[in-house]
Design a protein around this motif. Sequence first.
Motif, PDB file in Angstrom:
ATOM      1  N   HIS A  27       1.497   5.600  -1.987  1.00  0.00           N
ATOM      2  CA  HIS A  27       0.816   6.483  -3.230  1.00  0.00           C
ATOM      3  C   HIS A  27       1.201   6.338  -3.983  1.00  0.00           C
ATOM      4  N   ASP A  36       1.756   2.231   3.273  1.00  0.00           N
ATOM      5  CA  ASP A  36       0.838   3.849   3.034  1.00  0.00           C
ATOM      6  C   ASP A  36       1.366   5.172   2.444  1.00  0.00           C
ATOM      7  N   HIS A  51      -5.712   6.569  -4.553  1.00  0.00           N
ATOM      8  CA  HIS A  51      -7.520   6.718  -3.748  1.00  0.00           C
ATOM      9  C   HIS A  51      -8.498   6.555  -5.480  1.00  0.00           C
ATOM     10  N   GLU A  70      -7.025   2.385  -3.565  1.00  0.00           N
ATOM     11  CA  GLU A  70      -6.865   2.430  -1.895  1.00  0.00           C
ATOM     12  C   GLU A  70      -8.565   2.675  -2.685  1.00  0.00           C
ATOM     13  N   HIS A 122       3.350   7.803   1.424  1.00  0.00           N
ATOM     14  CA  HIS A 122       2.818   9.723   0.016  1.00  0.00           C
ATOM     15  C   HIS A 122       3.938   9.771   0.159  1.00  0.00           C
ATOM     16  N   HIS A 132       0.712  -1.815  -0.118  1.00  0.00           N
ATOM     17  CA  HIS A 132      -0.002  -0.040  -0.138  1.00  0.00           C
ATOM     18  C   HIS A 132       0.572   1.190  -0.041  1.00  0.00           C
TER      19      HIS A 132
HETATM   20 ZN   LIG Z   1      -3.679   5.190   1.887  1.00  0.00          ZN
END
Ligand SMILES: [Zn+2]
Length: 491
Positions: free
Chosen positions: A249, A434, A280, A318, A436, A247
Amino acid sequence: RLEGAGPKTVAAVWHKLGVTDIEGLEQACRDGRLRQIPRMGPTRCKSILKAIERFRSRTGRMLLHRAVGYAEAIVARLRKVPGVYEAIPVGSVRRRRATVGDLDILVTARSSTAPRRAFVEMPEVAVVLAEGPTKSSVRLTSGLQVDLRVLPRESLGAALHYFTGSKAHNIALRTRAVHRGLKVSEYGVFDREGHRLSGAREEDVFRAVGLPWIPPELREGTGELEAAEEGRLPKLVEEAELRGDLHVHSDASSDGHCTLEELWLAGLRLGREYVAVCDHSRSRPLGLTTERLLEHAARIRAFNRAHPEGPRLLAGIEVDILPDGSLDLPLEVLASLDWVVASIHSRLRDSGARLTARMESAVRSGVVDVIGHPSGRILGSRDPYPFDLPRLLEAAREEGVALEVNAQPDRLDLDDKGCRLAKQAGVRVAISTDAHLADHLANIRYGVWVARRGWLEASDVLNTLDLAHLRAWRRRGHRAPRHEPRSPAAH
Ligand SMILES: [Zn+2]
Ligand SMILES: [Zn+2]
């Protein structure tokens, strides 16, 4: 915001003493400068110190990753002090608790003078709270209290054990020692007559009570002594066993900042075998519509073809779990991807039953691989939802879906207890950053620490699988997309 210090006092303190923050105020209380302010006697100073203490306990604890940063910097400095043998962070930092109250540092040294001087003179110290031969305490400008313990070298193991805690663990272990006619303290293991038997190594303490060494992450007094006794201690998962990140981005949607190239490079540097790019979906600001998602997935696959070496980028998403429990993109589109994380980002204040039902619908959609940050907590600002984790785990086990351990330092979600429940329920977790930003791919260690505190082994963690086995896991778990996910309204 501080009781006992009204606006007039604050203004006077600021003008006369140049004090602008809590640490400065505390220092001024302790060194007597505050008395220069009119009507500021010893009693008011004391009550202000009390108020500072209450304020601190209210504003609470520091996130583990920040505390670890301080701990690593402090021990690196202390190790350079002449006469110091060892400098090791102990306490809840060593047990990897998600948040830290005070930071405890253990030092063994020829004499306590040099390390303790070096300690209280560190540039980031705001206030020296105490200084003594065995214990010194300071408050850093960040507000973190740090305690230094200096012990003789032969006590290293016993002191490590003693100051690592937890309290519940130590009490249980000492009780065991008493039953064997022994006494365990921070200085060593002693017999009834007070003769010191051992204590240089941490193993000595456990051996004295007939147990193997127990990893610090398990020392919470939640069954670890019994497990050790029965030979049931888990072989805890290690960061080096993780093969990929499931996961992250990219800059394709909303809040990510990395190009595919940057993600690939970050994964390469960390030795990842695969990195799932999960941006997203359309409900999020600038989230991916079907059309943009399909373009994005095609770009990711083209990138892989152009970069035959290094980590494989998985074309993922996601996807939002909408208020009615449906997913934010068509099921066929989701089914065409390499990886699907489904998360709740909206209507967080739904009832626990409703939130559980929303996640259960996603689990039963037939296209989801992982439920992202299942409890929704943000440490220090948002409590976990009051959802029904056992029920969600039951559904996840039936459907072959994993739950995420989100490794963002302020999420750590699932938490350690959730991990333990997942293991008991036979549900695997995916430890994911997750990320970024490209640097965030290194945050995976915070997720590993949570998993270790949750007693997880490599086989409990999905991303210890190589890519071929991960794909096989996915095929077994996945059924065909189901068009009518069970509606939360039915519950
Ligand atoms: Zn995320
Ligand atoms: Zn999310």
